[in-house]
Design an enzyme around this catalytic site. Structure first.
Site, PDB file in Angstrom:
ATOM      1  N   HIS A  17       0.827  -1.206   0.000  1.00 14.27           N
ATOM      2  CA  HIS A  17       0.000   0.000   0.000  1.00 14.27           C
ATOM      3  C   HIS A  17       0.857   1.250   0.000  1.00 14.27           C
ATOM      4  O   HIS A  17       0.606   2.187  -0.749  1.00 14.27           O
ATOM      5  CB  HIS A  17      -0.941   0.006   1.206  1.00 14.27           C
ATOM      6  CG  HIS A  17      -1.881   1.161   1.196  1.00 14.27           C
ATOM      7  ND1 HIS A  17      -1.541   2.408   1.691  1.00 14.27           N
ATOM      8  CD2 HIS A  17      -3.149   1.264   0.740  1.00 14.27           C
ATOM      9  CE1 HIS A  17      -2.557   3.225   1.540  1.00 14.27           C
ATOM     10  NE2 HIS A  17      -3.551   2.555   0.962  1.00 14.27           N
ATOM     11  N   LEU A  78      -2.487  -8.523   4.002  1.00 10.25           N
ATOM     12  CA  LEU A  78      -3.013  -9.665   4.730  1.00 10.25           C
ATOM     13  C   LEU A  78      -4.241 -10.258   4.052  1.00 10.25           C
ATOM     14  O   LEU A  78      -4.472 -11.455   4.158  1.00 10.25           O
ATOM     15  CB  LEU A  78      -3.367  -9.285   6.173  1.00 10.25           C
ATOM     16  CG  LEU A  78      -2.178  -9.195   7.114  1.00 10.25           C
ATOM     17  CD1 LEU A  78      -2.630  -8.775   8.506  1.00 10.25           C
ATOM     18  CD2 LEU A  78      -1.424 -10.516   7.185  1.00 10.25           C
ATOM     19  N   ALA A  79      -5.040  -9.450   3.364  1.00 12.20           N
ATOM     20  CA  ALA A  79      -6.282  -9.961   2.787  1.00 12.20           C
ATOM     21  C   ALA A  79      -6.648  -9.182   1.534  1.00 12.20           C
ATOM     22  O   ALA A  79      -6.094  -8.124   1.253  1.00 12.20           O
ATOM     23  CB  ALA A  79      -7.416  -9.864   3.809  1.00 12.20           C
ATOM     24  N   GLY A  81      -8.732  -6.813   0.066  1.00 14.50           N
ATOM     25  CA  GLY A  81      -9.666  -5.718   0.275  1.00 14.50           C
ATOM     26  C   GLY A  81      -9.919  -4.988  -1.033  1.00 14.50           C
ATOM     27  O   GLY A  81      -9.593  -5.470  -2.121  1.00 14.50           O
ATOM     28  N   HIS A  83      -8.537  -2.398  -2.449  1.00 15.00           N
ATOM     29  CA  HIS A  83      -7.388  -2.095  -3.306  1.00 15.00           C
ATOM     30  C   HIS A  83      -7.002  -3.301  -4.158  1.00 15.00           C
ATOM     31  O   HIS A  83      -6.657  -3.152  -5.329  1.00 15.00           O
ATOM     32  CB  HIS A  83      -6.183  -1.663  -2.474  1.00 15.00           C
ATOM     33  CG  HIS A  83      -6.314  -0.305  -1.879  1.00 15.00           C
ATOM     34  ND1 HIS A  83      -6.729   0.801  -2.586  1.00 15.00           N
ATOM     35  CD2 HIS A  83      -6.077   0.133  -0.618  1.00 15.00           C
ATOM     36  CE1 HIS A  83      -6.737   1.857  -1.805  1.00 15.00           C
ATOM     37  NE2 HIS A  83      -6.358   1.476  -0.595  1.00 15.00           N
TER      38      HIS A  83
END
Length: 131
Positions: A17, A78-79, A81, A83
């Site tokens: 990110h 981690l997951a 989402g 983005h």
């Protein structure tokens, strides 16, 4: 370099990110160093969605200019989402259109891989043992 053979080499882009604090990227830098140490000369780039450079389009353009033909984009999230579900596929689609000589593959979020989940679980158990 492995990626210079006329579009036949491979590379990895670790995609994050990004953050305003440059220290945020340290774990990604450590992952890159581990890959480079064990990867037999595998080119590994970092790329970020915002706040940090290079961006994903910049990293892909650099690798394509070096003759890399296969790029695995590994989201260090981690997951999955918003983005990863919307923004990242759009960025990869745009990059693929600009660099048709490259095969760009999007991996699942690192945090969803079985080995990463097991490593985090082991780490959590170790935190209890260390108390």
């Amino acid at each position: 370099m492995n990626g210079q053979a006329g579009g036949t080499g491979s590379a990895v882009i670790l995609f994050g990110h990004g953050a305003r604090d440059p220290e945020w990227a340290r774990p990604m830098q450590r992952i890159r160093a581990a890959l480079q140490q064990d990867g037999g000369g595998l080119p590994v780039e970092l790329a970020f969605l915002e706040f940090m450079t290079p961006t994903l389009p910049e990293a892909i353009a650099r690798l394509a200019a070096e003759g890399v033909g296969r790029i695995a984009v590994v989201p260090v999230f981690l997951a999955q989402g918003g983005h990863l579900k919307r923004d990242l596929p759009a960025l990869i689609g745009q990059a693929q259109a600009l660099h048709p000589e490259c095969r760009i593959v999007l991996a699942e979020a690192a945090g969803e891989a079985d080995g990463v989940i097991a490593a985090i679980a082991d780490y959590a158990k170790g935190c209890l043992r260390a108390m």
